[in-house]
Design a protein around this motif. Structure first.
Motif, PDB file in Angstrom:
ATOM      1  N   UNK A 172       0.852  -1.208   0.000  1.00  0.00           N
ATOM      2  CA  UNK A 172       0.000   0.000   0.000  1.00  0.00           C
ATOM      3  C   UNK A 172       0.881   1.250   0.000  1.00  0.00           C
ATOM      4  N   UNK A 173       0.986   1.895  -1.131  1.00  0.00           N
ATOM      5  CA  UNK A 173       1.833   3.089  -1.177  1.00  0.00           C
ATOM      6  C   UNK A 173       0.998   4.276  -1.639  1.00  0.00           C
ATOM      7  N   UNK A 174      -0.231   4.318  -1.182  1.00  0.00           N
ATOM      8  CA  UNK A 174      -1.090   5.441  -1.542  1.00  0.00           C
ATOM      9  C   UNK A 174      -0.539   6.726  -0.941  1.00  0.00           C
ATOM     10  N   UNK A 175      -0.810   7.815  -1.642  1.00  0.00           N
ATOM     11  CA  UNK A 175      -0.401   9.126  -1.165  1.00  0.00           C
ATOM     12  C   UNK A 175      -1.269   9.521   0.039  1.00  0.00           C
ATOM     13  N   UNK A 176      -0.645   9.934   1.120  1.00  0.00           N
ATOM     14  CA  UNK A 176      -1.396  10.306   2.330  1.00  0.00           C
ATOM     15  C   UNK A 176      -1.799  11.782   2.261  1.00  0.00           C
TER      16      UNK A 176
END
Ligand SMILES: Nc1ncnc2c1ncn2[C@@H]1O[C@H](COP(=O)(O)OP(=O)(O)OP(=O)(O)O)[C@@H](O)[C@H]1O
Ligand SMILES: [Mg+2]
Lengths: 256, 312
Positions: A1-5
């Motif tokens: 999970x490397x979604x932009x925070x």
């Protein structure tokens, strides 16, 4: 999970902007008053004896340098303080334990500080209009330059804030390095006015290229060509990014 | 039960050369309350700080809910809430703003309803518009707990949550921790108040000089290592222990007015009646007697000093 925070970035950005908001009147009044003083001293008192520089009235000539001078110091100060304070107060634990990447952290802190710098730059520009006639030949490039300078110097300030171990160290670089280099970098004169070997020596001062480039966007004329200025700027930006990348990779002065 | 935190071969040597953690292996089970006990400087905070991403481990690995805390830090950290040992708060922010900030920072969309619930649970609702710097120390501690709960963590670390906190707040906190556990949150807490661990924990780990010396169900630990102390108030003071009592671990206390016998809980059936019979035979009379089950504190002090003795 490397979604932009994005919630995380927004939270930090808002926090920082609110911090500026608490001191909004002093932050805005200071550049306005300083600019006015510079114009009274340099523009009127000295400028009346200076005549024209590079075919530009002296009062107008110092506007880009004046904006740069304030932007440099404000950017470094705001960005370094933004990251130094949590380190000093210990609240950095939360940032370190949060699911926020290095890129997001820099984006939020530097973005907020750069926002403030750009606003201050524009305010100085508007204030200058009260004193002198100044037209901008390349408005788009001028804005771009303004933003780039803000971002670059905020990055620099961010690095300084991570590096600094005391309030003293936080202030020493802007006061002892950046201010003198800016004054000597042709903020208030054209470096062509200097006798040799000072003229050549000045070319080793990186600030010269930035001020010259910014002045070029105003008058189509600078101490060095705009291409060189842009290259210098890109180089400085790349250097700052590289240092930050290294700092986060090694946890430098952030983690033990 | 499934483990929610899995620590394998974790060590930490600080730049100063201090070996804060020797290889640590530990599994925390989902939904349990785990109390980490140990003297000052044992490495409790270091352990917690590594799991939460504040300190980098020297070697070893940790997974939180199956996510590696380094490679998959985003997923791991979103599940974790931390209340650190030291009070660190933003002075100029309001309570509401600082708690809302934490929720955003941990990647959760705004939820005023949840923030309100957390503030109410911690009796901070009335203070929501107050600046943090205007609050008392205990109130600030509550704010830090509220921040840690703002993003609905599944795993909560409480590093000495009740240090410097009054009795009422401590009771409140215990209640809150139980409520969280009922909601499925796993809780790892450190404390110097043994009664806290005794009251709350499902399992206890004792750490000393960077080594986990015991990890055990609290009740099992109490039973296994628990000792009882029998104290007899003698009718006449004794100057010295008479012969014929060598079979029991005895000590004279209170200038010979008291006779103390320490024994394993398991051995209780055999030792005490025999001792009393023998005393009767020797003509030693007693006025009163009482027995006391040793607390976790006694066990813990025993363990640590045993270690120290062994190492020396
Ligand atoms: N940043 C640091 N740099 C160097 N040494 C450290 C650092 N932090 C902790 N230590 C050392 O590591 C060891 C473990 O410290 P730690 O804070 O983890 O102990 P603790 O069990 O939490 O103690 P306490 O009960 O006092 O909170 C100590 O010897 C301490 O001095
Ligand atoms: Mg500690």
């Amino acid at each position: 999970m490397t979604r932009f925070n994005r919630h995380g970035v927004w939270a930090i950005y808002r926090f920082e902007v609110n911090r500026f908001g608490r001191t909004v009147w002093t932050s805005l009044a200071t550049p306005v008053i300083t600019t006015a003083l510079y114009f009274i001293v340099f523009g009127s008192a000295i400028g009346s004896r200076m005549g024209e520089l590079d075919g530009v009235d002296y009062g107008a000539f110092i506007v880009p340098g004046l904006i740069m001078l304030t932007m440099f110091t404000e950017s470094i100060f705001n960005a370094s303080f933004g990251i130094y304070m949590p380190k000093w107060a210990g609240t950095i634990y939360e940032l370190l334990s949060a699911p926020v990447s290095a890129f997001e952290t820099v984006l939020a802190y530097v973005g907020a500080a750069a926002t403030k710098s750009v606003i201050i730059g524009l305010i100085i520009f508007a204030t200058a209009h009260l004193f002198v006639d100044v037209t901008v030949e390349h408005p788009v490039l001028m804005l771009l330059f303004l933003v780039m300078i803000a971002v670059t110097f905020c990055l620099f300030g961010f690095i300084l804030g991570i590096w600094a171990k005391s309030f003293e160290q936080l202030q020493v670089i802007p006061m002892l390095v950046v201010m003198p280099l800016t004054f000597l970098g042709g903020a208030f004169y054209s470096i062509d006015m200097l006798p040799e070997p000072w003229r050549t020596a000045t070319l080793f001062n990186p600030i010269v290229y930035l001020i010259s480039g910014f002045r070029w966007t105003f008058f189509g004329e600078g101490d060095v060509s705009i291409g060189v200025s842009l290259a210098a700027m890109a180089g400085f930006l790349a250097l700052c990014l590289a240092v930050i990348w290294w700092m986060f990779r090694t946890g430098y002065r952030l983690k033990s | 039960m499934a483990s929610v935190i899995s620590i394998v071969g974790l060590t930490k040597t600080y730049a100063s050369g201090v070996e804060a953690l020797r290889p640590i292996d530990l599994d925390i089970e989902k939904g349990e309350i785990f109390a980490l006990l140990g003297p000052n400087g044992a490495g409790k905070t270091t352990l917690i700080s590594i799991v939460c991403g504040i300190v980098t481990a020297t070697t070893g690995s940790v997974t939180a809910d199956g996510h590696d805390i380094v490679r998959d830090y985003r997923a791991a950290r979103m599940k974790i809430g931390l209340v650190p040992q030291e009070l660190h708060t933003d002075s100029f922010e309001t309570v509401w703003a600082t708690v809302t900030f934490s929720r955003g920072l941990f990647g959760k969309p705004p939820s005023p309803g949840h923030i309100e619930k957390v503030l109410r649970d911690l009796s901070l609702w009335d203070k929501r518009d107050a600046k943090v710097q205007e609050l008392s120390g205990g109130m600030k501690r509550r704010v830090m707990i509220a921040k840690a709960l703002s993003h609905e963590p599944e795993i909560l670390f409480l590093d000495e949550p009740t240090a410097g906190v009054d009795v009422e707040l401590r009771r409140d906190m215990w209640g809150l921790v139980r409520e969280l556990r009922e909601g499925g949150v796993t809780i790892i807490l450190t404390t110097h108040y043994i009664e806290e661990a005794e009251e709350m924990a499902d399992r206890v780990g004792v750490i000393s000089k960077g080594e986990l010396i015991v990890v055990e169900e609290k009740n099992a630990l109490m039973k296994k290592l628990g000792r009882k102390t029998l104290t007899l108030n003698l009718a006449e003071p004794l100057a010295a222990l008479p012969g014929g009592l060598d079979a029991w671990a005895l000590e004279l206390k209170a200038e010979g007015h008291e006779l103390e016998h320490v024994f394993d809980a398991q051995a209780e059936a055999t030792g005490v009646p025999a001792l009393l019979a023998r005393l009767g035979a020797l003509g030693i009379g007693w006025k009163d007697l009482n027995t006391r089950q040793s607390s976790l504190e006694d066990i813990f002090v025993g363990l640590v000093s045993e270690r120290r003795g062994g190492a020396a």
